[in-house]
Design an enzyme around this catalytic site. Structure first.
Site, PDB file in Angstrom:
ATOM      1  N   LEU A 318       0.818  -1.209   0.000  1.00 54.29           N
ATOM      2  CA  LEU A 318       0.000   0.000   0.000  1.00 54.29           C
ATOM      3  C   LEU A 318       0.852   1.260   0.000  1.00 54.29           C
ATOM      4  O   LEU A 318       1.782   1.382   0.792  1.00 54.29           O
ATOM      5  CB  LEU A 318      -0.902   0.020   1.237  1.00 54.29           C
ATOM      6  CG  LEU A 318      -1.970  -1.068   1.320  1.00 54.29           C
ATOM      7  CD1 LEU A 318      -2.562  -1.112   2.716  1.00 54.29           C
ATOM      8  CD2 LEU A 318      -3.054  -0.823   0.289  1.00 54.29           C
ATOM      9  N   ASP A 319       0.503   2.183  -0.876  1.00 48.64           N
ATOM     10  CA  ASP A 319       1.117   3.497  -0.863  1.00 48.64           C
ATOM     11  C   ASP A 319       0.496   4.282   0.298  1.00 48.64           C
ATOM     12  O   ASP A 319      -0.703   4.187   0.532  1.00 48.64           O
ATOM     13  CB  ASP A 319       0.815   4.198  -2.190  1.00 48.64           C
ATOM     14  CG  ASP A 319       1.754   5.354  -2.450  1.00 48.64           C
ATOM     15  OD1 ASP A 319       2.865   5.324  -1.915  1.00 48.64           O
ATOM     16  OD2 ASP A 319       1.366   6.274  -3.185  1.00 48.64           O
TER      17      ASP A 319
END
Length: 800
Positions: A318-319
């Site tokens: 996940l960014d």
């Protein structure tokens, strides 16, 4: 403007002035009226796909393994004088084609909807103002703006600015090309660096390469699920062929059948039981239904196979910014040092923060002031916005008859402007840094005199309100979240802790050499550059994981392509969208949870279809030769087999949209478990069918044609109840079947009950025999359910 179209290469040799004159355009673009007129002349900026004739598409339904078998059955029936049987089988073949065609058209419309929702957009100057429009509406003479991450919407000549362009998708050249004013960039290439204003010289089919890059690929690759289903079908055919050969040898040696036509008819019936009539339609409906459902949840699918493959993802990279967090700064702390209150610190900061600024820091300070109702009491004399070279902004105000100078900026810069460092300031800055906050200092003083630190402002990009809840949901689904961020380690640790991802992490630089060894055991990686994400994904895949990856920028594209599930987040660059499997239209994690949920339900539907298919093949292919050995005649006629296939395979098409519960852990296809489970169910149903023959002989004393009807009804009823018990991994009553599945099953049972009683197209049998067959099939098939549950538990298919 001349209607004669020059090639893009011709425009390379023209000056900008000549190009503008030739296209009757100007640097601030066209008017709306002129653009509309040109659109009517040149058409949309798209390459129209060659659409296949609906008639030809329909006729294709009569070509393929299953249509061939049915067509051979028609010819054999006519050859032996069974005209009515031939007519009925032909009717079934046509109905098969119509249903398949209608489902194909439905799925095509879903794809068209996705393409329209994912249509590339462009920034164009119209009436002198910059607008965001669909790239399809661009015309020659338009002036467009392109920058980092954009896909060039048409062939263009650069007016001002310089860009680095990746043309590899068009030319195969791996290195970006530098293009300056006067140079030409081609439709479909990708801006890797820079920003430029450009004159559109050709659009649509007149572009140099004659094609545009589209986000949705209609020619979809095979998904892993589809490969498994096709493999199962292949194994089913192997079983059918082996049984057929063994039966033919026995028939020849025993003399049960002497006529070649009779043997061919028997072999044909076995093969018809092995080939899945509904497979193409089932696959398409499953994928299209999943894509349609996700579109309603603001998630657009760019590859239909992603709807299925997401079910196997067990690690999600996940960014942080914009996905887990809000993606915008806010003032989290106001700490007075030499002034009396937080509001005074904020008021001083306002004098160095322009209201009309687009700077995230200025926006955050002005927003906080509005929340706390802090206003400017002094008269603003001057204001110097943030200057990167001096790392601060400044303002001069008049307050209480004095001219006051205010500075806002990085701590080390502001401290250098002051005479001394206030006691305890370093400890305050350290504590805020440990919490992951970005800190600014505000200083003030009379103009021409030394400045004093007024206070500290702590800025943060806070988590979204639902991030912690959705991270918890992902963990419950058996997916490990791994946060990747370019932010510093303290900020990464604070956010990961707040949303429940975990506290174990490292800056990438510290673990780069041993990334493969520890990547599975950490919760976040800080100070990650976009290009590093590809190597993180590869390291996880080398450990046997199925990886999901979020991204939004140009440099995220390799990682998005490499991951099993590439997710372009809301606001992603065009190239990121093109590289991903799904595109989120709304910010945050909700769309990702929806993708996993829908994908796992599609997986469960596909699993039901496979279990049903294999169990049916085992029952059908073994019953036909065993029945022949026992009764010395075919237990099912050729037409009976065609009716049975129609009732079975097309009833199972409604499984494509059936109610299904998503599993609570990532699902991977285990062929051996599937075959073992299906074998037990298939053998149980075979025993049921053999006992039905015994009941027909002993209880009802049926002759050959009546027995064929009795067994046909038994097999049809069994096929419907088999679907009901196999659609649920636990006891069949644990979940409610879908509306279409119930309608399909009830409809088939009523239709065949009437057929058996009235004798329409089959030999009639007594109502007592018909309802006895229905009752027997119901009781026996449902009694298999506990055996199914036990076997599924042993093979691991009940795991949610």
């Amino acid at each position: 403007m001349s209607n004669k179209v020059l090639s893009t290469r011709d425009f390379e040799g023209l000056s900008l002035k000549e190009a503008f004159e030739l296209l009757s355009s100007r640097p601030n673009g066209l008017s709306d009226e002129e653009a509309e007129r040109r659109l009517s002349i040149y058409g949309l900026n798209v390459i129209e796909e060659k659409k296949e004739s609906p008639v030809l598409e329909f006729l294709k339904r009569f070509w393929g393994p299953m249509p061939w078998l049915l067509e051979i059955a028609i010819i054999l029936s006519l050859f032996i004088g069974h005209v009515i049987e031939a007519t009925i089988i032909a009717l079934l073949l046509v109905i098969n084609a119509i249903i398949g065609f209608l489902h194909h058209e439905s799925s095509r419309k879903v794809l068209e909807m996705l393409k329209s929702r994912l249509a590339p957009r462009a920034r164009v100057f119209r009436n002198g103002a910059l607008r965001d429009i669909e790239a399809a509406l661009i015309v020659p003479g338009d002036v467009v703006l392109v920058e980092l991450g954009d896909i060039v919407p048409a062939d263009c000549k650069i007016i001002e600015g310089e860009v680095s362009v990746d043309q590899s998708i068009l030319t195969g050249e791996s290195l970006p090309v530098e293009v300056s004013p006067g140079g030409v960039i081609f439709a479909g290439s990708i801006i890797k660096r820079g920003r430029a204003r450009c004159l559109v010289v050709n659009t649509g089919r007149n572009t140099y390469f004659g094609k545009t890059v589209e986000l949705v690929r209609v020619a979809k690759p095979k998904s892993h699920t589809e490969e498994v289903m096709l493999a199962i079908t292949k194994y089913s055919m192997y079983i059918g062929v082996m049984v057929m050969i063994a039966a033919d040898i026995y028939i020849y040696l025993s003399g049960l059948k002497n006529e070649v036509i009779s043997i061919i008819t028997f072999d044909l019936a076995i093969l018809m039981g092995c080939v899945p009539v509904a497979l193409p339609a089932v696959m398409t409906i499953m994928q299209a239904a999943g894509a349609r459902e996700l579109a309603q949840k603001s998630v657009l699918v760019t590859r239909l196979d992603a709807v299925e493959d997401a079910a196997s993802v067990d690690i999600l990279c996940l960014d942080k910014t914009g996905t887990i967090t809000m993606g915008s700064l806010e003032v989290s702390e106001l700490i007075p040092i030499s002034v009396r209150s937080e509001n005074e610190v904020l008021e001083l900061a306002l004098y160095a923060s322009p209201e009309d600024s687009e700077s995230p820091i200025d926006i955050a300070i002005n927003k906080k002031a509005k929340e706390l109702r802090v206003t400017r009491r002094g008269k603003q004399i001057s204001l110097t916005p943030f200057e990167p070279s001096i790392k601060r902004s400044e303002g001069v105000i008049e307050l209480g008859g004095k001219r006051i100078r205010v500075a806002l900026g990085a701590p080390q810069v502001i401290i250098s402007l002051c005479g001394e460092t206030p006691q305890g300031l370093e400890q305050i800055l350290e504590k805020l840094a440990e919490r992951g906050l970005r800190t600014l200092l505000v200083a003030y003083g009379e103009e021409g005199k030394a400045m004093t630190v007024a206070g500290v402002i702590g800025l943060s990009d806070p988590p979204r309100p639902d991030s912690a809840e959705l991270i918890s949901e992902l963990k419950k689904l058996g997916i490990k979240p791994l946060m990747l961020t370019g932010d510093s380690f303290p900020i990464a640790r604070e956010i990961a802790k707040k949303v429940g991802i975990g506290e174990k992490g490292h800056p990438l630089l510290h673990i780069r050499e041993k990334l493969g060894e520890i990547v599975e055991s950490i919760d976040f990686i800080a100070e990650v550059y976009p290009e590093d994400k590809y190597f993180v994904v590869k390291a996880l895949q080398e450990k046997g994981h199925m990886v999901g990856m979020t991204g939004d920028g140009v440099n995220d594209a390799p990682a998005l392509r490499q991951a099993e599930l590439g997710i372009a987040v809301s606001g992603a660059a065009d190239v990121a969208k093109r590289s991903a499997g799904v595109v989120l239209l709304a910010p945050g994690l909700r769309g990702i949870v929806d993708v996993i949920d829908v994908s796992r339900r599609v997986y469960q539907r596909a699993l039901t279809w496979i279990l049903n298919k294999v169990a049916k093949v085992i029952q059908f292919t073994l019953l036909l030769p065993l029945g022949l050995m026992w009764l010395h005649y075919d237990v099912l006629s050729l037409m009976g087999m065609a009716l049975l296939i129609f009732a079975n395979d097309f009833a199972t098409m409604s499984l494509s949209t059936d109610n299904a519960s998503p599993s609570l852990s990532p699902r991977k296809w285990r062929i051996q478990s599937l075959l073992a489970s299906s074998l037990v169910v298939g053998i149980s149903l075979l025993i049921e069918a053999i006992l039905a023959i015994y009941i027909g002989l002993i209880v009802f004393n049926l002759d050959m044609k009546q027995m064929q009807t009795f067994i046909l009804l038994n097999m049809v009823y069994t096929s419907q109840f088999r679907v009901l018990i196999l659609r649920e991994r636990n006891y069949f009553w644990r979940s409610k079947p879908g509306k279409m599945l119930v309608i399909s099953i009830v409809g088939v049972i009523i239709a065949f009950t009437l057929l058996g009683i009235t004798g329409f197209i089959v030999e009639p049998i007594s109502a007592n025999a018909v309802f006895s067959s229905l009752a027997y099939s119901t009781i026996f098939t449902i009694s298999i359910d506990p055996i199914k549950v036990l076997v599924f538990k042993k093979t691991g298919l009940t795991g949610r």
